[in-house]
Design an enzyme around this catalytic site. Sequence first.
Site, PDB file in Angstrom:
ATOM      1  N   ARG A  91      30.367  20.525   2.584  1.00  0.00           N
ATOM      2  CA  ARG A  91      30.065  20.377   4.371  1.00  0.00           C
ATOM      3  C   ARG A  91      29.647  20.828   4.668  1.00  0.00           C
ATOM      4  NH1 ARG A  91      35.973  19.842   6.674  1.00  0.00           N
ATOM      5  NH2 ARG A  91      34.681  20.541   8.634  1.00  0.00           N
ATOM      6  N   GLU A 117      30.824  11.343   5.768  1.00  0.00           N
ATOM      7  CA  GLU A 117      31.441  11.510   7.178  1.00  0.00           C
ATOM      8  C   GLU A 117      30.300  12.112   7.428  1.00  0.00           C
ATOM      9  OE1 GLU A 117      35.024  13.247   6.819  1.00  0.00           O
ATOM     10  OE2 GLU A 117      35.488  13.531   4.505  1.00  0.00           O
ATOM     11  N   GLU A 147      34.882  18.676  -1.055  1.00  0.00           N
ATOM     12  CA  GLU A 147      34.165  18.131   0.139  1.00  0.00           C
ATOM     13  C   GLU A 147      33.607  19.023   0.499  1.00  0.00           C
ATOM     14  OE1 GLU A 147      36.203  16.813   4.542  1.00  0.00           O
ATOM     15  OE2 GLU A 147      36.035  18.064   4.610  1.00  0.00           O
ATOM     16  N   GLU A 205      31.570   8.817  15.066  1.00  0.00           N
ATOM     17  CA  GLU A 205      31.697   8.887  13.634  1.00  0.00           C
ATOM     18  C   GLU A 205      32.369   7.660  13.569  1.00  0.00           C
ATOM     19  OE1 GLU A 205      33.939  11.543   9.796  1.00  0.00           O
ATOM     20  OE2 GLU A 205      33.227  12.543  11.026  1.00  0.00           O
ATOM     21  N   GLU A 247      33.980  11.801  18.492  1.00  0.00           N
ATOM     22  CA  GLU A 247      34.032  13.914  17.971  1.00  0.00           C
ATOM     23  C   GLU A 247      33.724  14.102  18.508  1.00  0.00           C
ATOM     24  OE1 GLU A 247      34.004  15.469  15.488  1.00  0.00           O
ATOM     25  OE2 GLU A 247      34.351  14.086  14.044  1.00  0.00           O
ATOM     26  N   ASP A 282       0.553  -1.510  -0.399  1.00  0.00           N
ATOM     27  CA  ASP A 282      -0.041   0.019  -0.148  1.00  0.00           C
ATOM     28  C   ASP A 282       0.932   1.020   0.194  1.00  0.00           C
ATOM     29  OD1 ASP A 282      -1.592   1.890   0.128  1.00  0.00           O
ATOM     30  OD2 ASP A 282      -2.633   1.520   2.246  1.00  0.00           O
ATOM     31  N   GLU A 311      28.251  11.528  11.278  1.00  0.00           N
ATOM     32  CA  GLU A 311      28.242  12.025  12.591  1.00  0.00           C
ATOM     33  C   GLU A 311      27.179  11.906  13.430  1.00  0.00           C
ATOM     34  OE1 GLU A 311      32.484  15.188  12.306  1.00  0.00           O
ATOM     35  OE2 GLU A 311      28.824  15.766  12.739  1.00  0.00           O
ATOM     36  N   HIS A 353      29.752  15.253   5.998  1.00  0.00           N
ATOM     37  CA  HIS A 353      30.191  15.927   5.129  1.00  0.00           C
ATOM     38  C   HIS A 353      30.305  14.851   4.209  1.00  0.00           C
ATOM     39  CE1 HIS A 353      33.400  17.842   8.365  1.00  0.00           C
ATOM     40  NE2 HIS A 353      32.301  18.605   8.230  1.00  0.00           N
ATOM     41  N   ARG A 371      38.713  24.131   7.731  1.00  0.00           N
ATOM     42  CA  ARG A 371      37.557  23.809   7.315  1.00  0.00           C
ATOM     43  C   ARG A 371      36.478  25.011   7.401  1.00  0.00           C
ATOM     44  NH1 ARG A 371      38.280  18.500   8.909  1.00  0.00           N
ATOM     45  NH2 ARG A 371      40.393  18.140   8.812  1.00  0.00           N
TER      46      ARG A 371
END
Length: 474
Positions: A364, A134, A362, A224, A216, A55, A136, A273, A343
């Site tokens: 983020r 990645e 990457e 992580e 982390e 369904d 967390e 990330h 970062r």
Amino acid sequence: MNGIKTPRDIVTFIQKEKVEVVDLRFMDFPGLWQHFSVPAREMKEETFEKGLGFDGSSIRGWQVINESDMLVKPVPETAFVDPFFKDKTLVLICNICDPITGEDYTRDPRNIARKAEAYLKSTGLADVASIGPEAEFFIFDDVRFDQNSHEGYYHIDSNEGQWNTGRIENPNSGYKIRYKEGYFPVPPTDTLQDIRSEMMLILERIGIPIEAQHHEAATGGQCEIDMRFGTLLHMADAMLKYKYVIKNVARKYNKTATFMPKPLFGDNGSGMHVNLSLWKGDKNLFSGEGYAGMSETAMFAIGGILKHAASLLALTSPTTNSYKRLVPGYEAPVNLAYSRRNRSAAVRIPMYSTSPKSKRVEFRCPDPSCNPYLAFAAILMAAVDGILNKIDPGEPFDKDLYDLPPEELAKVPQTPGSLREALMALEKDHAFLMKNDVFTQDVIETWIDYKMKNEVLALDLRPHPWEFTLYYDI
């Protein structure tokens, strides 16, 4: 599982390994795994072509009641033996199809990811999109929450939490993790090593290679576990297995795991990330002689991601809670710029290795509350749009974006400040997602409508506990 590629392989495995139950899984529209089970004898070779009915009107964001019948079609190569069920159970991830036309269902998130991979190949740019998420998450010891007409609250607890240094524990060891200092401490401060190792080893046993696991940065159980990269569809499937294993191992230890982006005030939130590279044969198309060892193709891909970032976030950071993490001046990258190593930029070029095969972009901003099929597909579509239209990402920002003078920072675009803003951006900017019908207009409209009605407006209507602190005595 190694060697399983066809329906006949599945039937043979069921008989040889004495499998008793087959569990059929698929993804709902917002992003939770769903399932139903059948006796193993029901799985015949023709089942994979004919499918099994269910369904669709009972699945969030899917069919209306008068068009409810849908089919699941199991995918043999997704098979794994469930590590938690009592009876021997083989899990198969499924595609969703219309029972009348036989066509793949446009609102099936896995179908959207499949179409994104097909679109990439059709452009001739690349054969494969490699994705490395990645994610967390937090492991808590207790969580309680409620909301009704006269009260609303949440309560979270963790034996590691800095707030418990004064709690009577008979005895309290004092090894609590200070706020923002949870990155890499050894036991006894890190109390979750054995749990994470069990999670890691179970993931490996069901076919998901793991690169590392660690505590982390946040207090109160932030962790992580990093999966090895793979193709887009494979990694979206893997993210669902990843969440499933982590939540069930936590439950085994009478703990609870959450991928909610910002469960704790005053400490780091959980991001995801997403690393992206494009490949043709065995050549990484993002490797080159330009900035940070990247190619012109990679720079254009970054340009596409930054250009469409506001609308991307409606799919990659798709909860109201996501924007408690994406706040200027804190740990999350809200500035839409790119850099190597830095970062604090929304897009980073990791510099762990100089090998051409390791070159990647990457992104983020995403967090693990997203539907990975939709999020990975959208990021790929933005990158491809950047490459096809040669979108210049501008100059890199190699300084700390959080320490820029106000006049310089004002020139750097920022992420949306709320889910409402991200959904409004998606409403205006989604043509790049609709190339080759990867995302259809129906999918975009349904996503915006669902999120606005069930999340944005639902939250707007409810008093917040902090409002009583601010306003009760007015």
